[in-house]
Design a protein around this motif. Structure first.
Motif, PDB file in Angstrom:
ATOM      1  N   ALA A 104      32.696  23.598  41.765  1.00  0.00           N
ATOM      2  CA  ALA A 104      33.319  24.243  42.917  1.00  0.00           C
ATOM      3  C   ALA A 104      32.576  25.131  43.974  1.00  0.00           C
ATOM      4  N   LEU A 105      33.142  24.922  45.111  1.00  0.00           N
ATOM      5  CA  LEU A 105      32.208  25.940  45.931  1.00  0.00           C
ATOM      6  C   LEU A 105      33.273  26.977  46.557  1.00  0.00           C
ATOM      7  N   PRO A 149      24.768  18.021  51.670  1.00  0.00           N
ATOM      8  CA  PRO A 149      25.130  17.392  50.048  1.00  0.00           C
ATOM      9  C   PRO A 149      25.414  18.424  49.181  1.00  0.00           C
ATOM     10  N   TRP A 150      25.479  19.710  49.557  1.00  0.00           N
ATOM     11  CA  TRP A 150      26.261  20.683  48.593  1.00  0.00           C
ATOM     12  C   TRP A 150      27.601  20.480  48.560  1.00  0.00           C
ATOM     13  N   VAL A 151      28.238  20.297  49.552  1.00  0.00           N
ATOM     14  CA  VAL A 151      29.592  19.970  49.972  1.00  0.00           C
ATOM     15  C   VAL A 151      30.120  18.602  49.601  1.00  0.00           C
ATOM     16  N   ARG A 152      29.235  17.546  49.453  1.00  0.00           N
ATOM     17  CA  ARG A 152      29.612  16.402  48.907  1.00  0.00           C
ATOM     18  C   ARG A 152      29.641  16.242  47.393  1.00  0.00           C
ATOM     19  N   ALA A 153      28.865  17.028  46.868  1.00  0.00           N
ATOM     20  CA  ALA A 153      28.582  17.224  45.323  1.00  0.00           C
ATOM     21  C   ALA A 153      29.798  17.871  44.747  1.00  0.00           C
ATOM     22  N   ALA A 154      30.545  18.721  45.578  1.00  0.00           N
ATOM     23  CA  ALA A 154      31.563  19.454  44.766  1.00  0.00           C
ATOM     24  C   ALA A 154      32.843  18.803  44.737  1.00  0.00           C
ATOM     25  N   ASP A 155      33.598  18.963  43.711  1.00  0.00           N
ATOM     26  CA  ASP A 155      34.858  18.404  43.402  1.00  0.00           C
ATOM     27  C   ASP A 155      35.952  19.267  43.989  1.00  0.00           C
ATOM     28  N   VAL A 156      35.715  20.574  44.339  1.00  0.00           N
ATOM     29  CA  VAL A 156      36.888  21.097  44.824  1.00  0.00           C
ATOM     30  C   VAL A 156      36.139  22.405  45.693  1.00  0.00           C
ATOM     31  N   LEU A 157      36.772  22.522  46.874  1.00  0.00           N
ATOM     32  CA  LEU A 157      36.395  23.725  47.812  1.00  0.00           C
ATOM     33  C   LEU A 157      37.588  24.975  47.565  1.00  0.00           C
ATOM     34  N   LEU A 158      37.274  25.997  47.260  1.00  0.00           N
ATOM     35  CA  LEU A 158      38.134  27.212  46.905  1.00  0.00           C
ATOM     36  C   LEU A 158      38.091  27.858  48.059  1.00  0.00           C
ATOM     37  N   VAL A 159      39.209  27.891  48.976  1.00  0.00           N
ATOM     38  CA  VAL A 159      38.936  28.595  50.417  1.00  0.00           C
ATOM     39  C   VAL A 159      39.728  29.759  50.477  1.00  0.00           C
TER      40      VAL A 159
END
Length: 226
Positions: free
Chosen positions: A32-33, A90-100
């Motif tokens: 997650a990010l 690449p950080w975003v592409r590697a994430a399964d989920v974005l917690l906004v």
């Protein structure tokens, strides 16, 4: 991209099950990010509130960063224009989920565009977007004048990636501006379908299909007529 648009995060088993279904694997195996950017545009927020959200310490029960992710990091959108895309994409592409996180949706929309994240979203077909309050509202066409706090004389338009609007924190205790009656006054200006949802409710959008996931209270306002 798969959307799980919540008012207050992952607050009950039904919303959690919807999230796991979107991920296609357990939370403990997912990366997650966390994006806190919307808070900086909301005058009621502060460095302390950003920390509370980031550390998931608003309440005793975790609802976002504290759910037991395999890994989690912070992505601050206001910083992205100052670093090369080949570093952060690449950080975003590697994430399964974005917690906004929540805050101010129009401010968040600006920084999603300015950072380049909004342009990247169509390529993130398997990524899950978990919005919380403004983090959900940013995906809608408009938020209504009541929710414009960053530039009160400016637009209430957001990204328009879904065709409905959201009134969050419905009937939240002590919030007199978030009552059912207030939501019904808010809806006519929106001009399109709108959901009023409480913190026990989420809206799932997968492949264009919209479903309400709730253990609480919600209303569909301005319902389309057949």
């Amino acid at each position: 991209m798969k959307l799980l648009l919540t008012s207050g995060g992952i607050r009950n088993d039904s919303i959690r099950d919807a999230l796991v279904g979107m991920l296609g694997k357990p939370i403990s195996e997912s990366r997650a990010l966390f994006i806190p950017t919307a808070q900086w545009g909301q005058p009621m927020c502060s460095p302390e509130s950003v920390w509370q959200a980031t550390s998931d310490s608003w309440s005793e029960e975790p609802s976002s960063t504290g759910l037991g992710w395999k890994s989690i990091g912070v992505l601050e959108l206001t910083a992205l224009p100052s670093i090369p895309e080949d570093r952060w994409v690449p950080w975003v592409r590697a994430a399964d989920v974005l917690l906004v996180d929540g805050g101010e949706a129009v401010f968040l929309a600006k920084w999603m565009r300015d950072s380049g994240l909004a342009a990247l979203l169509p390529e993130l077909t398997d990524t899950v977007w978990v919005g919380m309050s403004a983090g959900s509202m940013v995906m809608t066409p408009r938020v209504g004048r009541e929710f414009v706090d960053w530039q009160p004389g400016g637009t209430d338009e957001t990204l328009g990636l879904v065709d409905f609007s959201i009134f969050p924190h419905l009937d939240y205790p002590g919030w007199t501006e978030n009552t059912t009656e207030a939501a019904r006054r808010w809806a006519p200006q929106i001009g399109g379908p709108a959901y009023a949802i409480d913190d026990q409710t989420a809206i799932s959008v997968v492949d264009g299909r919209v479903d309400v996931v709730s253990e609480g209270h919600w209303e569909l306002l301005n319902a389309p007529t057949s």
